[in-house]
Enzyme design. Structure first.
Site, PDB file in Angstrom:
ATOM      1  N   ASP A  80      39.283  81.584  55.908  1.00 44.70           N
ATOM      2  CA  ASP A  80      40.161  80.720  55.124  1.00 44.70           C
ATOM      3  C   ASP A  80      39.368  79.707  54.302  1.00 44.70           C
ATOM      4  OD1 ASP A  80      42.259  82.085  56.156  1.00 44.70           O
ATOM      5  OD2 ASP A  80      43.061  80.455  57.369  1.00 44.70           O
ATOM      6  N   ASN A 155      45.143  72.990  51.014  1.00 47.77           N
ATOM      7  CA  ASN A 155      45.532  72.736  52.403  1.00 47.77           C
ATOM      8  C   ASN A 155      45.941  71.294  52.650  1.00 47.77           C
ATOM      9  OD1 ASN A 155      45.392  75.261  53.509  1.00 47.77           O
ATOM     10  ND2 ASN A 155      43.647  74.854  54.836  1.00 47.77           N
ATOM     11  N   GLU A 156      45.012  70.380  52.442  1.00 50.23           N
ATOM     12  CA  GLU A 156      45.295  68.993  52.751  1.00 50.23           C
ATOM     13  C   GLU A 156      44.314  68.039  52.084  1.00 50.23           C
ATOM     14  OE1 GLU A 156      42.207  70.393  55.170  1.00 50.23           O
ATOM     15  OE2 GLU A 156      44.198  70.885  55.914  1.00 50.23           O
ATOM     16  N   ASP A 185      42.276  57.143  63.542  1.00 50.61           N
ATOM     17  CA  ASP A 185      41.011  57.697  63.065  1.00 50.61           C
ATOM     18  C   ASP A 185      41.154  58.231  61.642  1.00 50.61           C
ATOM     19  OD1 ASP A 185      39.822  57.096  65.438  1.00 50.61           O
ATOM     20  OD2 ASP A 185      39.716  59.152  66.190  1.00 50.61           O
ATOM     21  N   GLY A 197      46.659  74.370  59.574  1.00 51.12           N
ATOM     22  CA  GLY A 197      45.245  74.024  59.661  1.00 51.12           C
ATOM     23  C   GLY A 197      45.014  72.758  60.467  1.00 51.12           C
ATOM     24  N   ALA A 220      44.779  60.816  65.826  1.00 52.85           N
ATOM     25  CA  ALA A 220      44.556  59.947  66.988  1.00 52.85           C
ATOM     26  C   ALA A 220      45.020  58.519  66.730  1.00 52.85           C
ATOM     27  CB  ALA A 220      43.067  59.969  67.376  1.00 52.85           C
TER      28      ALA A 220
END
Length: 300
Positions: A80, A155-156, A185, A197, A220
Site C-alpha cells: 500500500d 490516506n491521512e 501524542d 490504515g 493516545a
C-alpha cells in the site's frame, strides 16, 4: 474492424528481496508478451537492471509531468505504501492505478502474487471497474517547497509530537467553530481510504470508500473522553499545534515534515480524486473480510 491499440503501461515499484524477483519477471514478461507499451520509473528500472531482471532497457519517467495523458494504466508493484507513492506521480491526471501486492497486508494493492497471470489478462482486456478515491489537501502560511509541490494525501494527514515524550496540544476548529483542544501524542485526519490504515490502529472506525466523510482520530489522548469523530468531507478543519518542543511533525501519507509550533494548518477536501482499479472478486468488502479475518470464527 478497428484494431485495438496496445495498452500504454507506466510501471513503478519497490524491490524488496529475492522473493520479489518472480513477481516482477511475471509482470514484465506478461506485459511484453501482450505487446503492451511499457515505460518504467527511472530509479525502479535502474534497480531492476542491477538485479538482472531486465534484458533490455525501457523508456523511463521520473516525475508527474512525464505522465500527463500518455498512459492508460499506472501499475504499482509493492504494498500500500507503494501505491501512496504512485499517487504522487499520477496526481490529477486521472490515470487508473492498479496495485500488485508484493507486500504484506495490502488493502489498496488488490492483485495478489498467486494470481498475477489471471489479473494481468483482466487488465489487458480492461475488464475492471474504477473506484474513485478522494484526497485531502493541506494549506499553511509557512512556505515549504515539497508541500507546495504536492500538498495532498490519499490516506491521512497526521500531526504528531517531535523529539519529545511530552504530549502536544492540538487546537481544533471545524468550519471556524471551536471543537476542542486535543492533548495527545497527535491527531489523524483520515479519508475513507485511510480509515483502514493508521486511524484504524488508533481505534478509528472503518469507512467504505464511497462514504463522503472524514475521521478525526486522536493518538493516545490524555483526555480519555476524546474519541474518534466522523465529520462531513466538506468540513474545513483548522489546527494549531503547541508543545514543549519548537517543532511538531506533520505527515501526508508517508511524507513527513517538521513544522514550527503555532503554525496554522487548514485541511479540506482536495479538488480531485484518483482512480483505483477494482475487480469483481476483489472488492473492498471482500478485501475487508480477508484482511481482517472476519468469518474465521465459525459462529460468523
Amino acid at each position: 474492424m478497428i484494431q485495438q491499440l496496445p495498452l500504454r503501461i507506466a510501471l513503478f515499484g519497490q524491490y524488496y528481496a529475492n522473493d520479489t524477483k518472480p513477481i516482477i519477471r511475471e509482470i514484465i514478461d506478461g506485459l511484453a508478451a501482450n505487446l503492451a507499451q511499457i515505460t518504467i520509473e527511472q530509479h525502479f528500472q535502474e534497480e531492476l537492471l542491477r538485479q538482472e531482471l531486465l534484458e533490455v532497457s525501457f523508456p523511463t519517467f521520473t516525475e508527474h509531468d512525464d505522465l500527463t495523458n500518455r498512459f492508460d494504466i499506472f501499475m504499482s508493484i509493492g504494498g500500500d505504501g507503494t501505491i501512496l507513492k504512485a499517487v504522487t506521480f499520477v496526481r490529477d491526471s486521472g490515470i487508473p492505478i492498479v496495485g500488485i501486492n508484493a507486500g504484506r497486508l495490502g488493502f489498496l494493492a488488490k492483485v495478489q502474487k498467486e494470481r498475477i497471470s489471471d489479473f494481468l489478462a483482466r487488465i489487458l482486456n480492461q475488464t475492471f471497474t474504477l473506484s474513485q478515491r478522494q484526497l485531502i489537501s493541506l494549506k499553511m502560511a509557512l512556505p515549504s517547497s515539497e508541500l507546495i509541490t504536492f500538498p495532498f494525501a490519499l490516506n491521512e494527514i497526521t500531526v504528531s509530537r517531535k523529539d519529545s515524550t511530552s504530549m502536544i496540544t492540538i487546537d481544533t476548529a471545524l468550519n471556524e467553530e471551536h471543537l476542542t483542544s486535543y492533548w495527545a501524542d497527535g491527531l489523524i485526519i483520515s479519508t475513507p481510504t485511510g480509515s483502514t490504515g493508521y486511524s484504524l490502529s488508533c481505534g478509528g472506525p472503518i469507512l467504505l470508500p464511497e462514504v463522503e466523510s472524514l475521521v478525526l482520530t486522536p493518538i493516545a489522548p490524555h483526555n480519555l473522553n476524546a474519541r474518534p469523530l466522523v465529520i462531513p468531507n466538506q468540513t474545513k478543519i483548522r489546527l494549531k499545534v503547541s508543545g514543549r518542543e519548537s517543532h511538531f511533525l506533520i505527515s501526508l501519507d508517508s511524507r513527513v515534515f517538521a513544522i514550527p509550533n503555532e503554525t496554522e494548518l487548514e485541511i479540506a477536501l482536495a479538488p480531485f480524486a484518483v482512480n483505483l482499479i477494482e475487480f469483481a472478486d476483489e472488492t473492498f468488502l471482500n478485501t475487508l473480510r480477508t484482511k481482517m479475518m472476519w468469518g474465521e470464527d465459525k459462529r460468523n
